[in-house]
Design an enzyme around this catalytic site. Structure first.
Site, PDB file in Angstrom:
ATOM      1  N   GLU A  76      -4.928  -8.620  -0.321  1.00 15.98           N
ATOM      2  CA  GLU A  76      -5.221  -8.370   1.096  1.00 15.98           C
ATOM      3  C   GLU A  76      -6.658  -7.928   1.282  1.00 15.98           C
ATOM      4  OE1 GLU A  76      -2.295  -6.011   3.524  1.00 15.98           O
ATOM      5  OE2 GLU A  76      -4.120  -5.337   4.547  1.00 15.98           O
ATOM      6  N   GLU A 136       0.810  -1.225   0.000  1.00 16.00           N
ATOM      7  CA  GLU A 136       0.000   0.000   0.000  1.00 16.00           C
ATOM      8  C   GLU A 136       0.843   1.274   0.000  1.00 16.00           C
ATOM      9  OE1 GLU A 136      -2.759  -0.576   3.238  1.00 16.00           O
ATOM     10  OE2 GLU A 136      -3.562  -2.393   2.334  1.00 16.00           O
TER      11      GLU A 136
END
Ligand SMILES: *[C@@H]1O[C@H](CO)[C@@H](O)[C@H](O)[C@H]1NC(C)=O
Length: 487
Positions: free
Chosen positions: A325, A260
């Site tokens: 995820e 991220e």
């Protein structure tokens, strides 16, 4: 032999809707509940049903109905009459399976071996540890075949750390060694999984924060970027990690070089991060850098873009799209981090997986394989939910509805399956979430998700002359394995 894929990362979506509660389905780890898959006979199907009301992979079976073409046309024409004794029109629908329209090939499904997951699992007795791994990876479990693991620490660790923290500015990475977490938590868990699984479990790995001396802010979290003089060291950091895990005989199949990347740019993230702007990700390469990545990893959180953006990515770059995820409960507005027994959370997983798979995504990896009852440990207090909660004092673990939601895909869609198209032949008012595959064995796997509070009558046209009719219970997930062979 190792096939290594570099995977870049973008940020993605899911619709967060209203909350729910209750349904304390508790599955003690002691006896476990095994899930076996029965191959369907020719011209038959086997269906597995999980409902909000409490069914868990309940099996049923039936035969494919054959019609002459003329009779079918008459029936289609008289459809309303034919179904007169069934429910109102919004409770009925017809789906057509188009076996010849093939799309992406599936890599698999799985969960993440984080420090937190391994730490919780490690507190169980040997017997319960075994039950746990079998529940996810065994032949009588969900048959997961993908794992994601952090490179060094993540927020789901008991403390923040990286490899090669010292010496400072050690560009050659002379002190890159196993940590306690590798040797006593993650590697033992991964190796246990690989022993229990009957198929190849592929491992992907992601960096959260590199050693802080590589970062502009010299902190584990906060606004930071890679110092330009350490670009090469950062690349070597990943190679050294793979070499380390190779020593433990764990091959790394894929890498994302930063988890991220936006987390190191937005101010409210308080855990391990490194910020990247798209332009810097391309630096040192050129506009051709897309050549050097095999895939694009996407995550579940937020709702910034519709799933059709995946179609655009696919059309433009033709790379492996992988969802790497997902978890429930991480958002600032999630009052409850852990919501034991939540069907609503299983429902959101199911909707998202179906949506992803219908837009070229080739696999779906859940976040922590298990957490404690609080949703941790997490050094940054970023507690969240997980499909299994572990209660070490009682040597128990609890399988939540999300566990079963994952299984409706992972258990029945083997690696190598190809998505096929499913269409509505009429202007259907009744709609049901669906996705279908052709397995390497040649069967069709169809997953249906009825999020309505009423039962649906679904007619599935298997081909031009054969169909199945099935009732799909209110708030349920059904996976059907269909053998379309005549004999
Ligand atoms: C190597 O790393 C270990 C663990 O972080 C640290 O204790 C040690 O001081 C480091 N060695 C050097 C030469 O910095």
């Amino acid at each position: 032999m190792r096939s290594l894929h570099n995977i870049a990362l973008i940020f993605s979506f899911i619709v967060i809707t209203k909350s729910d509660q209750k349904c304390r389905e508790r599955d003690l780890g002691i006896e476990g509940r095994s899930i076996t898959r029965d191959p369907p006979d020719a011209s038959s199907y086997v269906a597995y049903t999980t409902t909000r009301a409490g069914k868990r992979f309940e099996k049923s079976n039936g035969r494919i109905q054959a019609f002459s073409r003329l009779q079918k046309e008459l029936n289609d024409f008289n459809r309303n009459e034919e179904n007169e004794n069934e429910g109102p029109f919004w409770t009925r629908t017809t789906l057509v399976l188009n076996q010849n329209n093939r799309y992406q090939t599936i890599h698999g499904f799985g969960g993440s071996v984080t420090d937190a997951a391994a730490y919780n699992w490690n507190k169980l007795s040997e017997r319960t540890k075994h039950n746990f791994i079998s529940s996810y990876f065994g032949e009588d479990g969900l048959e997961y075949n993908l794992i994601r693991t952090p490179i060094g620490g993540a927020d789901f660790s008991t403390h923040p750390y990286t490899y090669n923290e010292y010496p400072w500015n050690d560009a050659a990475l002379t002190n890159f060694t196993f940590t306690y977490e590798d040797l006593f938590l993650k590697i033992p868990m991964i190796k246990y999984i690989q022993r229990v699984s009957k198929q190849e479990v592929k491992v992907m790995a992601s960096t959260w924060s590199p050693p802080v001396w590589m970062k502009t802010n010299e902190h584990i979290t906060g606004f930071s970027q890679l110092k330009p003089e350490f670009y090469q060291s950062f690349a070597d950091y990943h190679v050294k990690f793979m070499e380390l895990y190779e020593k433990a005989e764990i091959d790394i199949w894929a890498l994302t070089t930063t988890n991220e990347p936006i987390n190191g740019i937005i101010p409210f993230v308080t855990f391990n991060s490194l910020g990247w702007f798209p332009a810097e990700m391309m630096e040192n390469a050129d506009s051709d850098s897309i050549k050097y990545i095999d895939g694009i990893a996407v995550h579940y959180y937020g709702n910034f873009a519709p799933a059709t953006i995946f179609d655009e990515l696919q059309n433009r770059y033709n790379k492996i799209l992988l969802a790497t995820e997902a978890c429930e409960g991480p958002m600032p507005w999630d009052v409850m981090r852990v919501k034991l027994g939540s069907w609503e959370r299983a429902h959101r997983y199911t909707k998202n997986i179906i949506e992803d798979l219908n837009h070229h995504v080739t696999g779906w990896i859940d976040w922590n394989l298990c957490l404690d009852e609080r949703g941790g440990p997490n050094w940054a207090y970023n507690f969240v939910d997980a499909p299994i909660m572990v209660i070490p004092e009682r040597d128990e673990f609890i399988k939540q509805p999300m566990f079963y939601a994952m299984g409706h895909f992972s258990k029945f869609i083997p690696r190598g399956s190809q998505r096929i198209s499913v269409t509505y032949p009429f202007l259907e008012f009744g709609r049901i979430d669906n996705v279908a595959f052709r397995t390497p064995q040649g069967n069709i796997v169809l997953v249906l998700h009825n999020s309505n509070t009423f039962e649906m009558d679904v007619r599935i046209n298997v081909d031009a002359i054969r169909h199945i009719t099935i009732k799909v219970e209110a708030e349920s997930i059904i996976t059907m394995e269909i053998n379309t062979r005549l004999f």
